[in-house]
Design an enzyme around this catalytic site. Structure first.
Site, PDB file in Angstrom:
ATOM      1  N   ARG A 118       0.847  -1.195   0.000  1.00 46.43           N
ATOM      2  CA  ARG A 118       0.000   0.000   0.000  1.00 46.43           C
ATOM      3  C   ARG A 118       0.884   1.246   0.000  1.00 46.43           C
ATOM      4  O   ARG A 118       1.054   1.917   1.016  1.00 46.43           O
ATOM      5  CB  ARG A 118      -0.931  -0.030   1.215  1.00 46.43           C
ATOM      6  CG  ARG A 118      -2.041  -1.092   1.118  1.00 46.43           C
ATOM      7  CD  ARG A 118      -3.040  -0.717   0.039  1.00 46.43           C
ATOM      8  NE  ARG A 118      -4.086  -1.693  -0.169  1.00 46.43           N
ATOM      9  CZ  ARG A 118      -5.255  -1.715   0.481  1.00 46.43           C
ATOM     10  NH1 ARG A 118      -5.495  -0.847   1.435  1.00 46.43           N
ATOM     11  NH2 ARG A 118      -6.169  -2.606   0.169  1.00 46.43           N
ATOM     12  N   GLN A 123      -0.624   2.429  -6.321  1.00 46.83           N
ATOM     13  CA  GLN A 123      -2.068   2.685  -6.276  1.00 46.83           C
ATOM     14  C   GLN A 123      -2.780   2.283  -7.563  1.00 46.83           C
ATOM     15  O   GLN A 123      -3.888   1.743  -7.518  1.00 46.83           O
ATOM     16  CB  GLN A 123      -2.339   4.159  -5.969  1.00 46.83           C
ATOM     17  CG  GLN A 123      -2.107   4.517  -4.513  1.00 46.83           C
ATOM     18  CD  GLN A 123      -2.432   5.967  -4.220  1.00 46.83           C
ATOM     19  OE1 GLN A 123      -2.608   6.785  -5.129  1.00 46.83           O
ATOM     20  NE2 GLN A 123      -2.501   6.309  -2.949  1.00 46.83           N
ATOM     21  N   ASP A 126      -3.587  -1.455  -7.578  1.00 39.68           N
ATOM     22  CA  ASP A 126      -4.210  -1.974  -6.362  1.00 39.68           C
ATOM     23  C   ASP A 126      -5.536  -2.663  -6.694  1.00 39.68           C
ATOM     24  O   ASP A 126      -6.608  -2.039  -6.681  1.00 39.68           O
ATOM     25  CB  ASP A 126      -4.415  -0.836  -5.367  1.00 39.68           C
ATOM     26  CG  ASP A 126      -4.865  -1.317  -4.001  1.00 39.68           C
ATOM     27  OD1 ASP A 126      -5.240  -2.502  -3.879  1.00 39.68           O
ATOM     28  OD2 ASP A 126      -4.840  -0.509  -3.048  1.00 39.68           O
ATOM     29  N   SER A 129      -8.324  -2.613  -3.908  1.00 38.36           N
ATOM     30  CA  SER A 129      -9.103  -1.378  -3.807  1.00 38.36           C
ATOM     31  C   SER A 129     -10.088  -1.247  -4.960  1.00 38.36           C
ATOM     32  O   SER A 129     -11.255  -0.888  -4.750  1.00 38.36           O
ATOM     33  CB  SER A 129      -8.176  -0.167  -3.771  1.00 38.36           C
ATOM     34  OG  SER A 129      -7.457  -0.115  -2.556  1.00 38.36           O
ATOM     35  N   TYR A 229      -4.583  -2.036   6.791  1.00 38.26           N
ATOM     36  CA  TYR A 229      -5.524  -3.051   7.257  1.00 38.26           C
ATOM     37  C   TYR A 229      -5.628  -3.017   8.776  1.00 38.26           C
ATOM     38  O   TYR A 229      -4.690  -2.650   9.476  1.00 38.26           O
ATOM     39  CB  TYR A 229      -5.079  -4.451   6.828  1.00 38.26           C
ATOM     40  CG  TYR A 229      -5.079  -4.654   5.343  1.00 38.26           C
ATOM     41  CD1 TYR A 229      -6.266  -4.907   4.669  1.00 38.26           C
ATOM     42  CD2 TYR A 229      -3.897  -4.591   4.614  1.00 38.26           C
ATOM     43  CE1 TYR A 229      -6.274  -5.093   3.296  1.00 38.26           C
ATOM     44  CE2 TYR A 229      -3.889  -4.771   3.243  1.00 38.26           C
ATOM     45  CZ  TYR A 229      -5.092  -5.027   2.593  1.00 38.26           C
ATOM     46  OH  TYR A 229      -5.083  -5.202   1.232  1.00 38.26           O
TER      47      TYR A 229
END
Length: 371
Positions: A118, A123, A126, A129, A229
Protein backbone atom coordinates in the site's frame (compact mmCIF):
# COMPACT_ATOMS: atom_id res chain seq x y z
CA UNK A 1 5.85 -12.20 -26.49
CA UNK A 2 2.68 -14.28 -26.54
CA UNK A 3 0.15 -13.10 -23.96
CA UNK A 4 -2.84 -15.31 -23.15
CA UNK A 5 -6.19 -14.27 -21.67
CA UNK A 6 -8.19 -17.39 -20.76
CA UNK A 7 -11.81 -17.51 -19.68
CA UNK A 8 -12.31 -17.83 -15.93
CA UNK A 9 -13.60 -21.24 -14.83
CA UNK A 10 -14.43 -20.82 -11.15
CA UNK A 11 -18.20 -20.87 -10.48
CA UNK A 12 -19.69 -17.39 -10.37
CA UNK A 13 -16.59 -15.67 -11.76
CA UNK A 14 -17.74 -13.38 -14.54
CA UNK A 15 -14.76 -11.04 -14.82
CA UNK A 16 -12.02 -11.15 -17.42
CA UNK A 17 -8.38 -10.06 -17.01
CA UNK A 18 -8.11 -7.95 -20.17
CA UNK A 19 -10.55 -5.73 -22.02
CA UNK A 20 -10.40 -4.32 -25.57
CA UNK A 21 -9.05 -1.10 -24.03
CA UNK A 22 -6.03 -2.84 -22.50
CA UNK A 23 -5.60 -5.36 -25.31
CA UNK A 24 -5.23 -2.49 -27.76
CA UNK A 25 -2.26 -1.19 -25.75
CA UNK A 26 -0.60 -4.62 -25.70
CA UNK A 27 -1.36 -5.91 -29.18
CA UNK A 28 1.05 -3.64 -31.03
CA UNK A 29 4.10 -5.21 -29.40
CA UNK A 30 2.74 -8.64 -28.46
CA UNK A 31 0.73 -11.56 -29.81
CA UNK A 32 -2.39 -11.42 -27.63
CA UNK A 33 -4.57 -14.53 -27.63
CA UNK A 34 -7.98 -14.35 -25.95
CA UNK A 35 -9.92 -17.53 -25.35
CA UNK A 36 -13.19 -17.57 -27.26
CA UNK A 37 -15.99 -16.32 -25.03
CA UNK A 38 -13.65 -15.11 -22.27
CA UNK A 39 -15.33 -11.71 -22.04
CA UNK A 40 -18.96 -12.58 -22.71
CA UNK A 41 -20.03 -12.54 -19.04
CA UNK A 42 -18.50 -9.05 -18.80
CA UNK A 43 -20.35 -7.86 -21.94
CA UNK A 44 -17.25 -8.07 -24.16
CA UNK A 45 -17.58 -9.97 -27.44
CA UNK A 46 -14.88 -11.83 -29.33
CA UNK A 47 -15.31 -9.33 -32.18
CA UNK A 48 -14.44 -6.48 -29.82
CA UNK A 49 -11.17 -8.20 -28.91
CA UNK A 50 -10.36 -8.83 -32.58
CA UNK A 51 -11.01 -5.15 -33.37
CA UNK A 52 -8.53 -4.26 -30.60
CA UNK A 53 -5.83 -6.42 -32.20
CA UNK A 54 -6.15 -9.75 -30.39
CA UNK A 55 -6.55 -13.24 -31.81
CA UNK A 56 -9.30 -15.55 -30.62
CA UNK A 57 -8.08 -18.99 -29.61
CA UNK A 58 -8.75 -22.01 -27.43
CA UNK A 59 -8.22 -22.40 -23.70
CA UNK A 60 -5.07 -24.43 -24.39
CA UNK A 61 -3.63 -21.68 -26.56
CA UNK A 62 -4.40 -18.89 -24.08
CA UNK A 63 -3.12 -20.86 -21.08
CA UNK A 64 -0.06 -22.04 -23.02
CA UNK A 65 1.21 -18.49 -23.55
CA UNK A 66 4.49 -17.09 -22.18
CA UNK A 67 2.50 -14.63 -20.07
CA UNK A 68 -0.99 -15.54 -18.82
CA UNK A 69 -3.37 -12.92 -17.45
CA UNK A 70 -6.10 -14.20 -15.13
CA UNK A 71 -8.52 -12.94 -12.55
CA UNK A 72 -8.47 -15.94 -10.20
CA UNK A 73 -5.82 -18.58 -9.50
CA UNK A 74 -5.81 -21.44 -12.02
CA UNK A 75 -7.39 -24.75 -11.08
CA UNK A 76 -5.56 -28.04 -11.65
CA UNK A 77 -6.94 -28.50 -15.17
CA UNK A 78 -5.77 -25.03 -16.15
CA UNK A 79 -2.36 -25.50 -14.56
CA UNK A 80 -1.84 -28.63 -16.65
CA UNK A 81 -2.12 -26.50 -19.81
CA UNK A 82 0.44 -23.92 -18.67
CA UNK A 83 4.08 -24.06 -19.69
CA UNK A 84 6.90 -24.37 -17.13
CA UNK A 85 8.78 -21.11 -17.11
CA UNK A 86 5.72 -19.05 -18.08
CA UNK A 87 4.57 -16.03 -16.09
CA UNK A 88 1.15 -15.75 -14.47
CA UNK A 89 -0.50 -12.53 -13.28
CA UNK A 90 -3.72 -12.53 -11.28
CA UNK A 91 -5.39 -12.50 -7.89
CA UNK A 92 -3.79 -15.74 -6.76
CA UNK A 93 -4.57 -15.79 -3.01
CA UNK A 94 -1.04 -15.68 -1.56
CA UNK A 95 -2.30 -17.00 1.81
CA UNK A 96 -3.29 -20.29 0.17
CA UNK A 97 -0.17 -22.36 0.87
CA UNK A 98 -1.40 -25.33 -1.18
CA UNK A 99 -2.19 -23.11 -4.14
CA UNK A 100 1.18 -21.39 -3.97
CA UNK A 101 2.87 -24.78 -3.88
CA UNK A 102 1.00 -25.90 -7.00
CA UNK A 103 2.14 -22.80 -8.91
CA UNK A 104 5.73 -23.38 -7.82
CA UNK A 105 5.68 -27.06 -8.78
CA UNK A 106 4.51 -26.10 -12.26
CA UNK A 107 7.59 -23.89 -12.57
CA UNK A 108 5.69 -20.65 -13.01
CA UNK A 109 6.76 -17.11 -12.21
CA UNK A 110 3.56 -16.14 -10.42
CA UNK A 111 2.51 -12.61 -9.47
CA UNK A 112 -0.31 -12.24 -6.90
CA UNK A 113 -1.48 -8.68 -7.41
CA UNK A 114 -3.40 -8.51 -4.13
CA UNK A 115 -0.02 -8.66 -2.34
CA UNK A 116 1.03 -5.27 -3.74
CA UNK A 117 2.22 -2.89 -1.00
CA UNK A 118 0.00 0.00 0.00
CA UNK A 119 2.31 2.70 -1.33
CA UNK A 120 1.62 5.63 -3.64
CA UNK A 121 3.47 4.12 -6.61
CA UNK A 122 1.32 0.97 -6.44
CA UNK A 123 -2.07 2.69 -6.28
CA UNK A 124 -2.81 2.21 -9.96
CA UNK A 125 -2.19 -1.55 -9.56
CA UNK A 126 -4.21 -1.97 -6.36
CA UNK A 127 -6.67 -4.69 -7.36
CA UNK A 128 -8.04 -5.02 -3.83
CA UNK A 129 -9.10 -1.38 -3.81
CA UNK A 130 -10.54 -1.35 -7.32
CA UNK A 131 -12.62 -4.45 -6.67
CA UNK A 132 -13.60 -3.54 -3.11
CA UNK A 133 -14.88 -0.20 -4.40
CA UNK A 134 -17.27 -2.04 -6.70
CA UNK A 135 -18.22 -4.56 -4.02
CA UNK A 136 -19.12 -1.80 -1.54
CA UNK A 137 -21.44 -0.23 -4.10
CA UNK A 138 -23.08 -3.55 -4.98
CA UNK A 139 -23.54 -4.50 -1.32
CA UNK A 140 -25.77 -1.49 -0.73
CA UNK A 141 -27.69 -2.05 -3.97
CA UNK A 142 -28.38 -5.65 -2.95
CA UNK A 143 -29.43 -4.51 0.51
CA UNK A 144 -31.81 -1.93 -0.99
CA UNK A 145 -33.28 -4.62 -3.21
CA UNK A 146 -33.88 -6.97 -0.27
CA UNK A 147 -35.18 -4.24 2.06
CA UNK A 148 -38.95 -3.99 1.86
CA UNK A 149 -39.12 -0.24 2.43
CA UNK A 150 -37.83 2.93 0.82
CA UNK A 151 -34.25 4.04 1.47
CA UNK A 152 -34.84 7.84 1.43
CA UNK A 153 -37.29 9.83 3.47
CA UNK A 154 -40.39 10.58 1.40
CA UNK A 155 -43.23 12.98 2.09
CA UNK A 156 -46.34 11.86 0.26
CA UNK A 157 -50.07 12.58 0.33
CA UNK A 158 -50.44 9.30 2.20
CA UNK A 159 -47.96 10.32 4.89
CA UNK A 160 -44.23 10.52 5.57
CA UNK A 161 -41.88 7.57 5.06
CA UNK A 162 -38.83 7.60 7.31
CA UNK A 163 -35.35 7.21 5.83
CA UNK A 164 -33.66 3.83 6.30
CA UNK A 165 -30.96 3.61 8.95
CA UNK A 166 -27.77 1.98 7.65
CA UNK A 167 -24.89 0.72 9.78
CA UNK A 168 -21.56 0.07 7.99
CA UNK A 169 -18.99 -1.95 9.92
CA UNK A 170 -15.42 -1.74 8.67
CA UNK A 171 -14.46 1.44 6.86
CA UNK A 172 -11.87 0.45 4.29
CA UNK A 173 -12.42 1.04 0.58
CA UNK A 174 -15.54 -1.15 0.49
CA UNK A 175 -17.00 0.45 3.59
CA UNK A 176 -16.44 3.99 2.35
CA UNK A 177 -18.10 3.19 -0.97
CA UNK A 178 -21.00 1.56 0.90
CA UNK A 179 -21.42 4.76 2.92
CA UNK A 180 -21.29 6.93 -0.21
CA UNK A 181 -23.81 4.74 -2.04
CA UNK A 182 -26.23 4.58 0.89
CA UNK A 183 -25.95 8.37 1.22
CA UNK A 184 -26.85 8.82 -2.46
CA UNK A 185 -29.93 6.68 -1.84
CA UNK A 186 -30.99 8.94 1.01
CA UNK A 187 -30.29 6.75 4.03
CA UNK A 188 -29.16 7.86 7.49
CA UNK A 189 -25.78 6.24 8.08
CA UNK A 190 -23.58 5.24 11.00
CA UNK A 191 -20.19 3.56 10.65
CA UNK A 192 -17.79 1.69 12.92
CA UNK A 193 -14.10 0.80 12.59
CA UNK A 194 -11.23 -0.02 14.95
CA UNK A 195 -8.97 2.58 13.30
CA UNK A 196 -9.50 6.11 14.65
CA UNK A 197 -8.04 7.90 11.57
CA UNK A 198 -11.04 6.85 9.44
CA UNK A 199 -13.42 8.96 11.54
CA UNK A 200 -12.69 12.03 9.42
CA UNK A 201 -13.34 10.11 6.19
CA UNK A 202 -16.62 8.75 7.53
CA UNK A 203 -17.85 12.18 8.58
CA UNK A 204 -16.77 13.74 5.27
CA UNK A 205 -19.20 11.37 3.53
CA UNK A 206 -22.06 12.46 5.74
CA UNK A 207 -22.14 9.51 8.15
CA UNK A 208 -21.83 9.43 11.93
CA UNK A 209 -18.80 7.60 13.32
CA UNK A 210 -19.41 5.22 16.22
CA UNK A 211 -16.58 5.73 18.69
CA UNK A 212 -15.41 2.95 20.98
CA UNK A 213 -13.03 4.67 23.44
CA UNK A 214 -9.52 3.28 23.88
CA UNK A 215 -8.65 2.63 27.51
CA UNK A 216 -4.99 1.59 27.13
CA UNK A 217 -1.95 2.53 25.06
CA UNK A 218 -1.92 -1.02 23.69
CA UNK A 219 -5.42 -0.55 22.27
CA UNK A 220 -4.44 2.75 20.65
CA UNK A 221 -1.32 1.24 19.07
CA UNK A 222 -3.09 -1.83 17.66
CA UNK A 223 -5.92 0.33 16.33
CA UNK A 224 -3.54 2.11 13.95
CA UNK A 225 -3.52 -1.07 11.81
CA UNK A 226 -0.80 -2.32 9.48
CA UNK A 227 -0.43 -1.44 5.80
CA UNK A 228 -3.94 0.01 5.65
CA UNK A 229 -5.52 -3.05 7.26
CA UNK A 230 -6.98 -3.56 10.72
CA UNK A 231 -5.25 -5.78 13.28
CA UNK A 232 -6.99 -8.05 15.80
CA UNK A 233 -7.99 -5.94 18.79
CA UNK A 234 -7.67 -7.00 22.47
CA UNK A 235 -10.58 -8.99 23.92
CA UNK A 236 -11.76 -6.24 26.26
CA UNK A 237 -12.02 -3.70 23.42
CA UNK A 238 -13.90 -6.23 21.28
CA UNK A 239 -16.33 -6.78 24.16
CA UNK A 240 -17.00 -3.04 24.46
CA UNK A 241 -17.39 -2.73 20.71
CA UNK A 242 -19.83 -5.67 20.62
CA UNK A 243 -22.02 -4.02 23.26
CA UNK A 244 -22.14 -0.75 21.34
CA UNK A 245 -22.67 -2.47 17.99
CA UNK A 246 -25.51 -4.50 19.48
CA UNK A 247 -27.33 -1.29 20.41
CA UNK A 248 -26.75 0.40 17.05
CA UNK A 249 -27.62 -2.71 15.02
CA UNK A 250 -30.85 -3.11 16.99
CA UNK A 251 -31.94 0.29 15.63
CA UNK A 252 -30.61 -0.23 12.09
CA UNK A 253 -32.61 -1.30 9.04
CA UNK A 254 -29.56 -2.36 7.01
CA UNK A 255 -26.16 -3.53 8.25
CA UNK A 256 -23.20 -3.91 5.87
CA UNK A 257 -20.17 -5.69 7.34
CA UNK A 258 -16.80 -5.51 5.58
CA UNK A 259 -14.25 -6.38 8.27
CA UNK A 260 -11.37 -8.53 7.02
CA UNK A 261 -7.89 -9.31 8.37
CA UNK A 262 -5.53 -10.67 5.66
CA UNK A 263 -4.77 -14.35 6.08
CA UNK A 264 -7.13 -14.81 9.03
CA UNK A 265 -10.73 -15.76 9.62
CA UNK A 266 -12.98 -12.72 9.53
CA UNK A 267 -13.87 -11.37 13.01
CA UNK A 268 -17.40 -11.85 14.32
CA UNK A 269 -19.13 -8.47 14.50
CA UNK A 270 -22.83 -9.37 14.50
CA UNK A 271 -23.62 -12.29 16.80
CA UNK A 272 -26.84 -14.31 16.81
CA UNK A 273 -28.08 -12.43 19.87
CA UNK A 274 -27.77 -9.17 17.95
CA UNK A 275 -29.60 -10.62 14.94
CA UNK A 276 -32.44 -11.71 17.27
CA UNK A 277 -32.66 -8.12 18.56
CA UNK A 278 -32.84 -6.54 15.11
CA UNK A 279 -36.12 -5.36 13.62
CA UNK A 280 -38.11 -7.79 11.45
CA UNK A 281 -37.41 -7.04 7.80
CA UNK A 282 -33.89 -5.76 8.50
CA UNK A 283 -31.09 -6.75 6.13
CA UNK A 284 -27.47 -7.78 6.71
CA UNK A 285 -24.98 -7.93 3.84
CA UNK A 286 -21.94 -9.88 5.06
CA UNK A 287 -19.13 -8.92 2.70
CA UNK A 288 -16.62 -11.00 4.65
CA UNK A 289 -18.26 -14.37 3.96
CA UNK A 290 -15.34 -15.53 1.76
CA UNK A 291 -13.24 -15.55 4.95
CA UNK A 292 -15.86 -17.05 7.22
CA UNK A 293 -18.13 -14.05 7.62
CA UNK A 294 -18.71 -11.31 10.20
CA UNK A 295 -21.96 -12.98 11.27
CA UNK A 296 -22.15 -16.66 12.27
CA UNK A 297 -25.60 -16.98 10.67
CA UNK A 298 -24.40 -16.02 7.18
CA UNK A 299 -24.37 -18.85 4.66
CA UNK A 300 -21.81 -18.86 1.87
CA UNK A 301 -23.35 -17.94 -1.47
CA UNK A 302 -26.90 -17.80 -0.10
CA UNK A 303 -29.52 -15.32 1.03
CA UNK A 304 -31.29 -16.61 4.13
CA UNK A 305 -33.80 -15.30 6.65
CA UNK A 306 -32.89 -15.82 10.30
CA UNK A 307 -35.00 -14.45 13.18
CA UNK A 308 -36.84 -12.25 10.67
CA UNK A 309 -33.62 -10.72 9.29
CA UNK A 310 -32.49 -11.24 5.68
CA UNK A 311 -28.79 -12.15 5.59
CA UNK A 312 -26.93 -11.98 2.27
CA UNK A 313 -23.74 -14.05 1.92
CA UNK A 314 -22.60 -13.35 -1.66
CA UNK A 315 -18.82 -14.09 -1.73
CA UNK A 316 -17.92 -12.28 -4.96
CA UNK A 317 -19.85 -9.03 -5.18
CA UNK A 318 -17.50 -7.45 -7.71
CA UNK A 319 -18.32 -10.24 -10.18
CA UNK A 320 -21.94 -9.06 -10.13
CA UNK A 321 -20.79 -5.83 -11.80
CA UNK A 322 -18.64 -7.69 -14.30
CA UNK A 323 -18.20 -5.03 -16.99
CA UNK A 324 -16.85 -2.26 -14.77
CA UNK A 325 -15.05 -4.69 -12.46
CA UNK A 326 -13.22 -6.15 -15.46
CA UNK A 327 -12.42 -2.71 -16.85
CA UNK A 328 -10.82 -1.55 -13.59
CA UNK A 329 -9.04 -4.85 -12.98
CA UNK A 330 -7.64 -4.92 -16.51
CA UNK A 331 -6.19 -1.43 -16.03
CA UNK A 332 -4.58 -2.57 -12.77
CA UNK A 333 -3.01 -5.49 -14.64
CA UNK A 334 -1.80 -3.28 -17.49
CA UNK A 335 -0.10 -0.88 -15.11
CA UNK A 336 1.63 -3.77 -13.35
CA UNK A 337 2.89 -5.20 -16.63
CA UNK A 338 4.85 -2.00 -17.18
CA UNK A 339 7.08 -3.13 -14.30
CA UNK A 340 7.86 -6.59 -15.70
CA UNK A 341 8.02 -6.05 -19.48
CA UNK A 342 11.08 -4.23 -20.81
CA UNK A 343 11.26 -1.79 -23.71
CA UNK A 344 11.98 -4.66 -26.11
CA UNK A 345 8.75 -6.40 -25.14
CA UNK A 346 10.39 -9.19 -23.13
CA UNK A 347 9.60 -10.35 -19.62
CA UNK A 348 12.09 -8.75 -17.21
CA UNK A 349 11.54 -9.52 -13.52
CA UNK A 350 13.37 -6.99 -11.35
CA UNK A 351 13.28 -8.36 -7.82
CA UNK A 352 14.91 -5.18 -6.55
CA UNK A 353 11.65 -3.33 -7.30
CA UNK A 354 9.64 -3.35 -4.06
CA UNK A 355 6.31 -3.87 -5.86
CA UNK A 356 7.59 -6.73 -8.00
CA UNK A 357 9.27 -8.31 -5.00
CA UNK A 358 6.07 -8.11 -2.95
CA UNK A 359 3.79 -9.70 -5.54
CA UNK A 360 6.18 -12.36 -6.86
CA UNK A 361 4.94 -15.40 -4.93
CA UNK A 362 6.60 -18.22 -6.90
CA UNK A 363 9.56 -18.52 -9.25
CA UNK A 364 11.92 -21.25 -10.40
CA UNK A 365 10.07 -23.95 -8.51
CA UNK A 366 10.16 -22.10 -5.18
CA UNK A 367 7.42 -20.46 -3.15
CA UNK A 368 8.68 -16.97 -2.33
CA UNK A 369 5.96 -15.90 0.05
CA UNK A 370 5.04 -17.88 3.15
CA UNK A 371 1.33 -18.00 3.96
Amino acid sequence: MKIGVPAETKPGETRVAATPETVKKLAGAHDVVVQSGAGLAASVTDDAYVAAGARIGSAAEALGAELVLKVRAPVAEELALMQPGAALVGMLDPFDAEGMGALARRGLSAFALEAAPRITRAQSMDVLSSQANIAGYKAVMMAANAYQRFMPMLMTAAGTVKAARVLVMGVGVAGLQAIATAKRLGAVIEASDVRPPVKEQVESLGAKFIDVPFLTDEEREIAQGTGGYARPMPADWMRRQAELVHERARLADIVVTTALIPGRKAPTLIGEETVRAMKPGSVIVDMAIAQGGNCPLTEYGKTVVRHGVTIIGEPNLAALVAADASALYARNVLDFLKLVIDKDGRLAIDREDEIVRAVLVAQGGDVLRAA
